[in-house]
Design a protein around this motif. Structure first.
Motif, PDB file in Angstrom:
ATOM      1  N   GLU A 279       1.536  16.345  -3.603  1.00 25.59           N
ATOM      2  CA  GLU A 279       2.537  16.156  -4.751  1.00 25.59           C
ATOM      3  C   GLU A 279       3.718  17.309  -4.733  1.00 25.59           C
ATOM      4  O   GLU A 279       4.522  17.066  -5.136  1.00 25.59           O
TER       5      GLU A 279
ATOM      6  N   THR B 165       3.942   9.079  -4.765  1.00 22.48           N
ATOM      7  CA  THR B 165       4.713   8.306  -5.553  1.00 22.48           C
ATOM      8  C   THR B 165       3.830   7.439  -6.534  1.00 22.48           C
ATOM      9  O   THR B 165       2.581   7.504  -6.356  1.00 22.48           O
ATOM     10  N   ARG B 166       4.458   7.058  -7.753  1.00 23.16           N
ATOM     11  CA  ARG B 166       3.753   6.360  -8.530  1.00 23.16           C
ATOM     12  C   ARG B 166       3.249   5.138  -8.199  1.00 23.16           C
ATOM     13  O   ARG B 166       3.983   4.394  -7.626  1.00 23.16           O
TER      14      ARG B 166
ATOM     15  N   GLU C 144       3.291   4.810 -15.184  1.00 23.03           N
ATOM     16  CA  GLU C 144       2.297   6.169 -14.951  1.00 23.03           C
ATOM     17  C   GLU C 144       3.429   7.209 -15.159  1.00 23.03           C
ATOM     18  O   GLU C 144       4.621   7.224 -14.903  1.00 23.03           O
TER      19      GLU C 144
ATOM     20  N   PRO D 259       5.959  10.476 -14.235  1.00 21.77           N
ATOM     21  CA  PRO D 259       6.552  10.749 -13.078  1.00 21.77           C
ATOM     22  C   PRO D 259       5.790  11.755 -12.229  1.00 21.77           C
ATOM     23  O   PRO D 259       5.051  12.636 -12.888  1.00 21.77           O
ATOM     24  N   THR D 260       5.907  11.790 -10.935  1.00 21.90           N
ATOM     25  CA  THR D 260       5.523  13.006 -10.237  1.00 21.90           C
ATOM     26  C   THR D 260       6.229  14.327 -10.361  1.00 21.90           C
ATOM     27  O   THR D 260       7.250  14.552 -11.008  1.00 21.90           O
TER      28      THR D 260
END
Length: 276
Positions: A127, A133-134, A139, A141-142
């Motif tokens: 991450e 990725t989502r 979800e 955001p990263t």
């Protein structure tokens, strides 16, 4: 080089600022997240916090924090990321210039972080490096997406304490581009501050650390190092004063011995004959 006069692109929002939750209404603790994986992470982050002293900003306009909730989404106000360490310039060191922060709420502060450092670990590495990725559109955001697209942090740095190297990503055209760094050193012209690896002892631990340095290449001292330097300077000044006093006393003794010899010879030291 990042232009500090250019503000990051604003994320569209429908809520008015006065209707958004404040620092007091948002949780400051980690909710449902694992704690730090080891002792090294908080100590390294503390060293960054202690030595983050940009030369281009007054101290009261510099803020940095370790392991503090960073709230970024005005539409979903409970969403946050928790960087290992981040630094902000052009914002009051104290919240509303009067108290310590419980978290950093972007829509209240209206100044985004300038630099973020993540310390790599096995559980967070993918991450931290933007390799996740989502799975679902709704979800959160990263971490990479938040730093790059939402907050548009000019410099994002990841440090691998096991491999003893760090990588630097600079925001260019709204996307992170990795910078090539030489000798594990990064100079931030906008801050008058550099970042490099240093072999030394901090908090009683000898190892390779990531810390800041000034334009002359000198390490920014920690509070303990500065206190030690002050003590060393005071000791050196005292030693000089002691030597000067000893020299003065020796001169006085030599003069007195000369007077005693003259008196023994029947001469008055204060009224010696002129030999012209």
């Amino acid at each position: 080089m990042v232009n500090l006069t250019e503000k990051p692109t604003k994320i569209s929002r429908t809520a008015k600022r006065e209707d958004l939750p404040t620092m007091y209404e948002l949780p400051s603790e980690e909710v449902g997240e694992a704690g730090l994986p080891d002792q090294y992470h908080p100590i390294q982050a503390q060293l960054l916090e202690e030595t983050f002293q940009p030369a281009t900003y007054p101290r009261e306009q510099i803020f940095s924090a370790m392991d503090l909730n960073l709230y970024y989404d005005v539409e979903k106000t409970k969403r946050y990321k928790r960087p290992d360490w981040f630094g902000v310039v052009g914002v009051s060191r104290l919240y509303e210039q009067r108290e310590l922060r419980k978290s950093y709420v972007v829509w209240q502060e209206e100044v985004h972080p300038f630099i973020i450092v993540e310390l790599l670990s096995a559980s967070t590495q993918r991450e931290d490096l933007g390799e996740t990725t989502r799975k679902e559109i709704d979800e959160p955001p990263t971490k990479w997406e938040v730093y790059e697209q939402w907050l548009q942090v000019p410099y994002y740095i990841v440090y691998d304490g096991e491999q003893d190297n760090f990588r630097v990503f600079e925001l260019e055209n709204n996307r992170y581009q990795e910078l090539e760094i030489n000798n594990n050193q990064l100079w931030l012209e906008e801050l008058g501050l550099g970042l490099r690896l240093w072999q030394g002892r901090y908090k009683g631990v000898e190892r390779l650390w990531l810390r800041f340095y000034d334009e002359l290449g000198n390490l920014i001292p920690t509070e303990a190092e500065e206190a030690e330097r002050q003590q060393q300077r005071a000791e050196q000044q005292q030693q000089r004063a002691d030597r000067e006093q000893q020299e003065k006393e020796r001169s006085q003794r030599a003069l007195q011995e000369l007077r005693d010899r003259l008196i023994a010879m029947g001469l008055d030291p204060d009224n010696l004959p002129n030999n012209r």
